[in-house]
Design a protein around this motif. Structure first.
Motif, short mmCIF file in Angstrom:
data_model
loop_
_atom_site.label_atom_id
_atom_site.label_comp_id
_atom_site.label_asym_id
_atom_site.label_seq_id
_atom_site.Cartn_x
_atom_site.Cartn_y
_atom_site.Cartn_z
N LEU A 133 0.81 -1.18 0.01
CA LEU A 133 0.03 0.07 0.00
C LEU A 133 0.90 1.29 0.06
O LEU A 133 0.39 2.47 -0.22
N GLY A 134 2.21 1.01 0.24
CA GLY A 134 3.04 2.39 0.11
C GLY A 134 3.09 3.31 1.03
O GLY A 134 4.19 3.95 1.21
N SER A 135 2.08 3.30 1.77
CA SER A 135 2.04 4.23 2.86
C SER A 135 1.26 3.72 4.09
O SER A 135 0.15 3.21 3.78
N PRO A 136 1.67 4.07 5.40
CA PRO A 136 0.72 3.75 6.38
C PRO A 136 -0.53 4.50 6.69
O PRO A 136 -1.58 3.92 7.23
N ASN A 164 -2.78 5.17 -1.59
CA ASN A 164 -2.12 6.64 -1.23
C ASN A 164 -2.33 7.58 -2.15
O ASN A 164 -1.50 8.50 -2.09
N GLY A 165 -2.97 7.26 -3.34
CA GLY A 165 -3.20 8.35 -4.33
C GLY A 165 -2.06 8.50 -4.90
O GLY A 165 -1.92 9.79 -5.75
N TYR A 166 -1.22 7.73 -5.40
CA TYR A 166 0.09 7.83 -6.12
C TYR A 166 0.97 8.75 -5.49
O TYR A 166 1.83 9.38 -6.06
N LEU A 167 0.88 8.91 -4.21
CA LEU A 167 1.73 9.86 -3.59
C LEU A 167 3.08 9.19 -3.04
O LEU A 167 3.94 9.75 -2.59
N ALA A 168 3.02 7.73 -3.05
CA ALA A 168 3.93 6.74 -2.72
C ALA A 168 4.20 5.47 -3.55
O ALA A 168 3.00 5.50 -4.29
N ASP A 169 5.32 4.89 -3.54
CA ASP A 169 5.19 3.83 -4.40
C ASP A 169 5.72 2.63 -3.55
O ASP A 169 6.54 2.80 -2.88
N PRO A 170 4.81 1.57 -3.67
CA PRO A 170 4.07 1.00 -4.43
C PRO A 170 2.58 1.71 -4.14
O PRO A 170 2.64 2.15 -3.17
N ASN A 171 1.60 1.34 -5.13
CA ASN A 171 0.09 1.93 -4.58
C ASN A 171 -0.85 0.84 -5.02
O ASN A 171 -1.74 1.09 -6.23
N ASP A 172 -0.86 -0.22 -4.43
CA ASP A 172 -1.68 -1.39 -4.97
C ASP A 172 -3.24 -1.16 -4.83
O ASP A 172 -4.14 -1.18 -5.38
N GLY A 173 -3.43 -0.52 -3.56
CA GLY A 173 -4.89 0.04 -3.43
C GLY A 173 -5.73 -1.27 -2.87
O GLY A 173 -5.12 -2.46 -3.03
N LEU A 174 -6.69 -1.10 -2.16
CA LEU A 174 -7.51 -2.34 -1.70
C LEU A 174 -8.78 -1.86 -1.64
O LEU A 174 -9.47 -0.72 -1.05
N ASP A 175 -9.90 -2.75 -2.13
CA ASP A 175 -11.12 -2.81 -2.26
C ASP A 175 -12.01 -3.47 -1.57
O ASP A 175 -11.64 -4.75 -1.24
N THR A 176 -12.79 -2.94 -0.89
CA THR A 176 -13.84 -4.02 0.07
C THR A 176 -15.47 -3.60 -0.48
O THR A 176 -15.88 -2.52 -0.95
N LEU A 177 -16.35 -4.83 -0.57
CA LEU A 177 -17.66 -4.62 -0.84
C LEU A 177 -18.46 -5.50 -0.13
O LEU A 177 -17.79 -6.74 -0.06
N GLY A 178 -19.61 -5.07 0.14
CA GLY A 178 -20.21 -5.92 0.99
C GLY A 178 -21.78 -5.27 1.40
O GLY A 178 -22.18 -4.31 1.06
N ILE A 179 -22.22 -5.85 2.67
CA ILE A 179 -23.81 -5.56 3.08
C ILE A 179 -23.60 -4.84 4.40
O ILE A 179 -22.37 -5.40 4.91
N ARG A 180 -24.28 -3.90 4.73
CA ARG A 180 -24.38 -3.46 6.01
C ARG A 180 -25.70 -2.98 6.69
O ARG A 180 -26.76 -2.91 5.84
N TYR A 181 -25.77 -3.11 7.97
CA TYR A 181 -27.01 -2.77 8.94
C TYR A 181 -26.91 -1.65 9.53
O TYR A 181 -25.84 -1.50 9.95
N GLY A 182 -27.83 -0.82 9.51
CA GLY A 182 -27.70 0.76 10.17
C GLY A 182 -28.79 0.76 11.10
O GLY A 182 -29.95 0.41 10.59
N ILE A 183 -28.41 1.40 12.21
CA ILE A 183 -29.71 1.90 12.93
C ILE A 183 -29.64 3.20 13.22
O ILE A 183 -28.58 3.71 13.77
N LEU A 184 -30.90 4.28 12.98
CA LEU A 184 -30.64 5.59 13.32
C LEU A 184 -31.27 5.93 14.67
O LEU A 184 -32.02 5.11 14.87
N PHE A 185 -30.66 7.01 15.20
CA PHE A 185 -31.01 7.48 16.54
C PHE A 185 -31.56 8.76 16.35
O PHE A 185 -31.53 9.28 15.63
#
Length: 185
Positions: A133-136, A164-185
């Motif tokens: 990911l190139g950067s912490p 890291n938006g190509y501000l560091a090298d390397p820049n593999d990037g990481l994607d997540t996709l899924g479902i979520r449940y939310g409760i409004l207050f």
């Protein structure tokens, strides 16, 4: 499973969080507007990042805070979340802001942006099955759409991308996709 972040990364993250939360102490409304939890596919192939090296499922929890500001017919709110990978791959904590637009029929769309701090690899060529990911500290963008039921309960599909938006090298990037449940207050 133990998620450990180096002290310097935690310091940066808590300074960022403090800057977000400080303006909220002047509001009389409840601090938290919504709690969201979900299961996400980790390092999903074929999305923004383009390659898959890591595996597992991510457990996600997010707080959406109450102070809001109107923008383009929707509302902007600060958020803070954590995503933990069940396979020991990259986990992250993140914070930033969300713009949400809701229709009267219950459908909503959310676009988010901010920063994330992770415990994954930054640049280690010996770890061939890990994202480099190139950067912490990474940029985070998210998109979510779903439906509100009974005025308080939400079900949605969420995508997020960190890099890291190509501000560091390397820049593999990481994607997540899924479902979520939310409760409004």
């Amino acid at each position: 499973m133990k998620v450990v972040l180096p002290v310097s990364q935690l310091s940066l993250f808590f300074i960022f969080l403090l800057l977000i939360l400080m303006p909220m102490v002047t509001y009389a409304e409840p601090l938290i507007s919504e709690v969201r939890i979900g299961l996400l596919g980790h390092d999903v192939d074929g999305l923004w990042s383009g390659s898959r090296y890591e595996k597992g499922t991510d457990f996600n929890a997010e707080l959406v805070f109450s102070p809001s500001w109107p923008l383009w017919g929707g509302q902007v709110r600060p958020n803070f979340g954590i995503t933990i990978n069940d396979s020991g791959d990259t986990s992250k904590v993140y914070g930033g802001g969300l713009w949400e637009y809701s229709w009267n029929n219950g459908f909503f769309v959310v676009i988010g942006g901010g920063l994330a701090v992770h415990n994954g690899e930054t640049d280690d060529a010996n770890k061939i099955n890990k994202k480099q990911l190139g950067s912490p500290v990474l940029f985070r963008v998210s998109f979510e759409t779903g439906f509100t039921m009974a005025k308080r309960h939400r079900l949605s599909v969420m995508f997020d991308h960190v890099s890291n938006g190509y501000l560091a090298d390397p820049n593999d990037g990481l994607d997540t996709l899924g479902i979520r449940y939310g409760i409004l207050f």
